[in-house]
Design a protein around this motif. Structure first.
Motif, PDB file in Angstrom:
ATOM      1  N   UNK A  44       6.717   5.938  -8.651  1.00  0.00           N
ATOM      2  CA  UNK A  44       6.894   4.154  -8.861  1.00  0.00           C
ATOM      3  C   UNK A  44       7.514   3.098  -6.974  1.00  0.00           C
ATOM      4  N   UNK A  45       6.985   2.141  -7.076  1.00  0.00           N
ATOM      5  CA  UNK A  45       7.114   1.671  -5.850  1.00  0.00           C
ATOM      6  C   UNK A  45       8.395   0.088  -6.276  1.00  0.00           C
ATOM      7  N   UNK A  46       9.089   0.221  -5.084  1.00  0.00           N
ATOM      8  CA  UNK A  46      10.580  -0.459  -5.720  1.00  0.00           C
ATOM      9  C   UNK A  46      10.613  -1.706  -4.160  1.00  0.00           C
ATOM     10  N   UNK A  47      10.846  -2.612  -4.366  1.00  0.00           N
ATOM     11  CA  UNK A  47      10.600  -4.068  -3.940  1.00  0.00           C
ATOM     12  C   UNK A  47      12.360  -4.036  -3.327  1.00  0.00           C
ATOM     13  N   UNK A  48      12.875  -3.940  -2.146  1.00  0.00           N
ATOM     14  CA  UNK A  48      14.476  -3.986  -2.516  1.00  0.00           C
ATOM     15  C   UNK A  48      15.031  -3.178  -3.745  1.00  0.00           C
ATOM     16  N   UNK A  49      15.508  -3.770  -4.688  1.00  0.00           N
ATOM     17  CA  UNK A  49      16.159  -3.321  -5.994  1.00  0.00           C
ATOM     18  C   UNK A  49      14.845  -3.741  -7.198  1.00  0.00           C
ATOM     19  N   UNK A  50      13.857  -3.491  -6.924  1.00  0.00           N
ATOM     20  CA  UNK A  50      12.742  -4.816  -7.931  1.00  0.00           C
ATOM     21  C   UNK A  50      11.619  -3.808  -8.417  1.00  0.00           C
ATOM     22  N   UNK A  51      11.451  -2.734  -8.762  1.00  0.00           N
ATOM     23  CA  UNK A  51      10.163  -1.993  -9.264  1.00  0.00           C
ATOM     24  C   UNK A  51       9.014  -3.225  -9.813  1.00  0.00           C
ATOM     25  N   UNK A  52       8.132  -2.709  -8.788  1.00  0.00           N
ATOM     26  CA  UNK A  52       6.952  -3.376  -8.886  1.00  0.00           C
ATOM     27  C   UNK A  52       5.622  -2.459  -8.843  1.00  0.00           C
ATOM     28  N   UNK A  53       5.598  -1.519  -9.071  1.00  0.00           N
ATOM     29  CA  UNK A  53       4.433  -0.254  -9.675  1.00  0.00           C
ATOM     30  C   UNK A  53       5.291   0.784 -10.076  1.00  0.00           C
ATOM     31  N   UNK A  54       4.399   1.176 -10.503  1.00  0.00           N
ATOM     32  CA  UNK A  54       4.388   2.517 -11.423  1.00  0.00           C
ATOM     33  C   UNK A  54       2.682   3.141 -11.867  1.00  0.00           C
ATOM     34  N   UNK A  55       3.087   3.864 -11.215  1.00  0.00           N
ATOM     35  CA  UNK A  55       1.978   5.176 -11.969  1.00  0.00           C
ATOM     36  C   UNK A  55       2.849   6.559 -12.997  1.00  0.00           C
ATOM     37  N   UNK A  80       3.320  -5.399 -10.313  1.00  0.00           N
ATOM     38  CA  UNK A  80       4.100  -6.643 -10.874  1.00  0.00           C
ATOM     39  C   UNK A  80       2.560  -7.714 -10.097  1.00  0.00           C
ATOM     40  N   UNK A  81       2.408  -8.709 -10.626  1.00  0.00           N
ATOM     41  CA  UNK A  81       1.361  -9.288 -10.490  1.00  0.00           C
ATOM     42  C   UNK A  81       1.880 -10.382  -8.731  1.00  0.00           C
ATOM     43  N   UNK A  82       3.120 -10.433  -8.548  1.00  0.00           N
ATOM     44  CA  UNK A  82       3.023 -11.232  -7.547  1.00  0.00           C
ATOM     45  C   UNK A  82       3.162 -10.235  -5.799  1.00  0.00           C
ATOM     46  N   UNK A  83       2.844  -8.941  -6.943  1.00  0.00           N
ATOM     47  CA  UNK A  83       2.887  -7.972  -5.158  1.00  0.00           C
ATOM     48  C   UNK A  83       1.267  -7.281  -5.273  1.00  0.00           C
ATOM     49  N   UNK A  84       0.171  -7.940  -6.082  1.00  0.00           N
ATOM     50  CA  UNK A  84      -0.979  -7.786  -5.715  1.00  0.00           C
ATOM     51  C   UNK A  84      -1.870  -7.559  -4.443  1.00  0.00           C
ATOM     52  N   UNK A  85      -2.662  -6.494  -4.160  1.00  0.00           N
ATOM     53  CA  UNK A  85      -3.351  -6.546  -3.155  1.00  0.00           C
ATOM     54  C   UNK A  85      -2.393  -6.120  -1.470  1.00  0.00           C
ATOM     55  N   UNK A  86      -2.325  -5.736  -2.196  1.00  0.00           N
ATOM     56  CA  UNK A  86      -0.967  -5.050  -0.936  1.00  0.00           C
ATOM     57  C   UNK A  86      -0.845  -3.350  -0.327  1.00  0.00           C
ATOM     58  N   UNK A  87      -1.494  -2.754  -1.427  1.00  0.00           N
ATOM     59  CA  UNK A  87      -1.768  -1.322  -1.512  1.00  0.00           C
ATOM     60  C   UNK A  87      -1.061  -1.071  -2.307  1.00  0.00           C
ATOM     61  N   UNK A  88      -0.414  -1.286  -3.132  1.00  0.00           N
ATOM     62  CA  UNK A  88       0.906  -0.764  -3.749  1.00  0.00           C
ATOM     63  C   UNK A  88      -0.009   0.160  -4.020  1.00  0.00           C
ATOM     64  N   UNK A  89      -0.982  -0.184  -5.472  1.00  0.00           N
ATOM     65  CA  UNK A  89      -1.687   0.525  -6.194  1.00  0.00           C
ATOM     66  C   UNK A  89      -2.391   1.654  -5.357  1.00  0.00           C
ATOM     67  N   UNK A  90      -3.309   1.496  -4.528  1.00  0.00           N
ATOM     68  CA  UNK A  90      -3.712   2.946  -3.870  1.00  0.00           C
ATOM     69  C   UNK A  90      -2.542   3.849  -3.295  1.00  0.00           C
ATOM     70  N   UNK A  91      -1.548   3.042  -2.670  1.00  0.00           N
ATOM     71  CA  UNK A  91      -0.333   4.413  -2.803  1.00  0.00           C
ATOM     72  C   UNK A  91       0.384   4.841  -3.344  1.00  0.00           C
ATOM     73  N   UNK A  93      -1.841   5.770  -6.830  1.00  0.00           N
ATOM     74  CA  UNK A  93      -2.693   6.772  -6.567  1.00  0.00           C
ATOM     75  C   UNK A  93      -2.279   7.405  -6.165  1.00  0.00           C
ATOM     76  N   UNK A  94      -2.123   7.387  -4.674  1.00  0.00           N
ATOM     77  CA  UNK A  94      -2.533   8.544  -3.806  1.00  0.00           C
ATOM     78  C   UNK A  94      -1.192   9.818  -4.267  1.00  0.00           C
ATOM     79  N   UNK A  95      -0.349   9.170  -4.518  1.00  0.00           N
ATOM     80  CA  UNK A  95       0.704  10.080  -5.059  1.00  0.00           C
ATOM     81  C   UNK A  95       0.008  10.805  -5.911  1.00  0.00           C
TER      82      UNK A  95
END
Length: 173
Positions: A44-55, A80-91, A93-95
């Motif tokens: 899970x990737x959070x920005x502040x208290x908001x979940x912005x990514x999941x796998x 989350x659509x507003x947080x794409x293209x920032x490396x979140x999906x790669x992070x 997947x790495x996990x």
């Protein structure tokens, strides 16, 4: 902040946020799809208290040749659509990829939009026919041909051979 945890370690609020994220990312996401993401490890990737990514990574069995493969199956990869293209999906997947050492192979079903991400990380498209082991026997899943990707591990794979998924509710792949 990135968090790695088993389903049982996630709070009700985290699980609810993950389901909401996935429902927003996939138009056809349903209860069976949600249940298929549970029971394993979640990144899970959070920005502040908001979940912005999941796998998530769940255990499955795939049949290939004369082998039953202990498989780490990736589910519910979404940003989350507003947080794409920032490396979140790669992070994310790495996990989950770091956990694949406990399995003979990794596998996932990729959307058209997700394929470049997976291919860039070394996932290989399954070129052979796909099937599912259903209650009435092995059934071809032609609609999934070309969408299944594998991350080779300890088991030898023939990417042109047949690959059969264990049965589950919802989308088999």
């Amino acid at each position: 902040m990135l968090k790695l945890a088993h389903t049982a370690q996630l709070s009700a609020g985290e699980l609810s946020a993950a389901r909401t994220l996935l429902e927003g990312a996939f138009k056809d996401f349903d209860l069976a799809g949600w249940e298929n993401t549970l029971g394993g490890m979640h990144a899970l990737v959070f920005e502040a208290d908001d979940l912005v990514g999941h796998s998530s990574l769940v255990q499955r069995r795939l049949l290939h040749g004369d082998r039953v493969l202990n498989t780490g199956y990736v589910e519910g990869v979404a940003v989350h659509a507003g947080h794409r293209r920032r490396g979140i999906a790669s992070a994310l997947m790495a996990e989950v990829e770091a956990l694949l050492g406990g399995y003979e192979v990794g596998a996932l079903s990729a959307s058209t939009a997700g394929r470049p991400l997976y291919e860039g990380r070394g996932w290989q498209q399954w070129r052979g026919p796909t099937s599912a082991l259903t209650p009435s026997g092995i059934q071809r899943t032609e609609d999934d041909d070309g969408a299944v990707y594998v991350f080779p591990g300890r088991a030898p794979l023939d990417l042109d051979g047949e690959l059969t998924a264990d049965w589950r509710a919802g989308d088999v792949w």
